[in-house]
Design an enzyme around this catalytic site. Structure first.
Site, mmCIF file in Angstrom:
data_model
loop_
_atom_site.group_PDB
_atom_site.id
_atom_site.type_symbol
_atom_site.label_atom_id
_atom_site.label_comp_id
_atom_site.label_asym_id
_atom_site.label_seq_id
_atom_site.Cartn_x
_atom_site.Cartn_y
_atom_site.Cartn_z
ATOM 1 N N GLY A 52 -47.043 56.738 -5.685
ATOM 2 C CA GLY A 52 -47.169 56.049 -6.968
ATOM 3 C C GLY A 52 -47.475 54.590 -6.716
ATOM 4 N N GLU A 53 -46.864 53.716 -7.484
ATOM 5 C CA GLU A 53 -47.143 52.279 -7.362
ATOM 6 C C GLU A 53 -45.821 51.558 -7.100
ATOM 7 O OE1 GLU A 53 -48.901 48.789 -7.089
ATOM 8 O OE2 GLU A 53 -47.330 48.989 -8.601
ATOM 9 N N CYS A 84 -45.760 57.712 0.939
ATOM 10 C CA CYS A 84 -46.693 56.650 0.537
ATOM 11 C C CYS A 84 -45.954 55.549 -0.217
ATOM 12 C CB CYS A 84 -47.855 57.257 -0.248
ATOM 13 S SG CYS A 84 -49.294 56.180 -0.275
ATOM 14 N N ARG A 111 -49.018 47.323 2.775
ATOM 15 C CA ARG A 111 -49.540 48.131 1.669
ATOM 16 C C ARG A 111 -51.054 48.239 1.734
ATOM 17 N NH1 ARG A 111 -47.815 45.828 -3.883
ATOM 18 N NH2 ARG A 111 -48.851 47.731 -4.547
ATOM 19 N N ARG A 141 -54.832 55.059 -0.650
ATOM 20 C CA ARG A 141 -54.359 53.641 -0.625
ATOM 21 C C ARG A 141 -53.062 53.546 0.159
ATOM 22 N NH1 ARG A 141 -53.697 50.287 -5.636
ATOM 23 N NH2 ARG A 141 -54.620 48.613 -4.459
ATOM 24 N N HIS A 176 -49.720 62.360 1.971
ATOM 25 C CA HIS A 176 -49.186 63.133 0.835
ATOM 26 C C HIS A 176 -49.158 64.637 1.119
ATOM 27 C CE1 HIS A 176 -49.213 59.871 -2.200
ATOM 28 N NE2 HIS A 176 -50.227 59.411 -1.504
ATOM 29 N N GLU A 178 -47.496 66.778 -0.348
ATOM 30 C CA GLU A 178 -47.357 67.494 -1.624
ATOM 31 C C GLU A 178 -48.710 67.804 -2.263
ATOM 32 O OE1 GLU A 178 -46.841 64.381 -1.053
ATOM 33 O OE2 GLU A 178 -47.497 63.143 -2.731
HETATM 34 N N1 GLN Z 1 -50.867 51.650 -2.905
HETATM 35 C C1 GLN Z 1 -49.621 52.092 -3.495
HETATM 36 C C2 GLN Z 1 -48.565 50.987 -3.411
HETATM 37 O O1 GLN Z 1 -48.718 50.054 -2.693
HETATM 38 C C3 GLN Z 1 -49.133 53.364 -2.823
HETATM 39 C C4 GLN Z 1 -50.159 54.460 -3.005
HETATM 40 C C5 GLN Z 1 -49.614 55.851 -3.016
HETATM 41 O O2 GLN Z 1 -48.406 56.076 -3.175
HETATM 42 N N2 GLN Z 1 -50.526 56.801 -2.932
HETATM 43 O O3 GLN Z 1 -47.595 51.064 -4.070
#
Ligand code: GLN
Length: 204
Positions: A52-53, A84, A111, A141, A176, A178
């Site tokens: 996620g973010e 991630c 990141r 990412r 990932h 999942e």
């Molecule tokens: N780029 C996201 C972050 O820095 C992580 C990306 C992901 O979980 N696929 O939070």
């Protein structure tokens, strides 16, 4: 009934790819449940922080009153797996930015290190702990690991950078699992929930 059957594994469900993790955990034999509140957390034996973010989720963790209870539970031995974004949230240090994290595993991460928003890659990873068949690593990412503490075990790397490491009861992956049909990392984590590793926190 296998060791992991019915294991109550929480998936942090504030933002991110929650459904993919719960589906994979169910296929691997566990009883996943979503975690949105401290009461939900009290009801699980292990926790997954999905992709996620990370800045968003750190804010939502504070707002939900979940940051401190997660830290206590993990320090007391609850197995944690961050994928991630979850790796970033669990890390001791995020390099190059002023961003808080939970400090549950002694690594420094960067990141978005492998590419920008639209860059994703699927690469075969050699992961001895999972057997000789390469694992399909999906990177979106993704962060990489710049530094690891002495107690951190390197399980996989890409381009010379750690992308799957473990310290005691804390596992993190840049990729990932999942999003693939391959359940080996989910099974590896479920094995952590069934062994003494789940009761001993070595994370500082
Ligand atoms: N780029 C996201 C972050 O820095 C992580 C990306 C992901 O979980 N696929 O939070």
């Amino acid at each position: 009934m296998s060791e992991v059957e019915g294991r109550r594994v929480g998936v942090l469900a504030l933002q991110g790819d929650v459904d993919e993790h719960t589906a994979a955990l169910r296929r691997a034999g566990a009883s996943p449940r979503t975690v949105k509140t401290p009461a939900d957390l009290a009801d699980v034996d292990a926790l997954v922080i999905p992709g996620g973010e990370s800045t968003t989720v750190m804010k939502l963790l504070d707002r939900a009153g979940l940051a401190a209870p997660i830290v206590w539970r993990v320090r007391a031995g609850m197995p944690l797996w961050g994928t991630c974004m979850g790796m970033i949230v669990a890390a001791r240090e995020i390099v190059g930015v002023d961003q808080p994290s939970l400090g549950l595993i002694d690594i420094a991460v960067r990141r978005n290190a492998f590419g920008r928003q639209n860059d994703s890659a699927e690469l075969e990873l050699d992961i001895d702990a999972l057997g000789s068949t390469p694992f399909p690593g999906i990177f979106i990412r993704a962060p990489w690991i710049e530094r690891c503490g002495p107690a951190v075990e390197l399980l996989a790397e890409r381009d010379g950078r750690g992308v799957m490491v473990r310290e005691g009861n804390v596992l993190v992956t840049s990729f990932h699992p999942e999003l693939t049909a391959d359940l080996r990392v989910h099974r590896y984590f479920l094995d952590m929930t069934g062994s003494e590793a789940g009761n001993t926190s070595t994370a500082a």
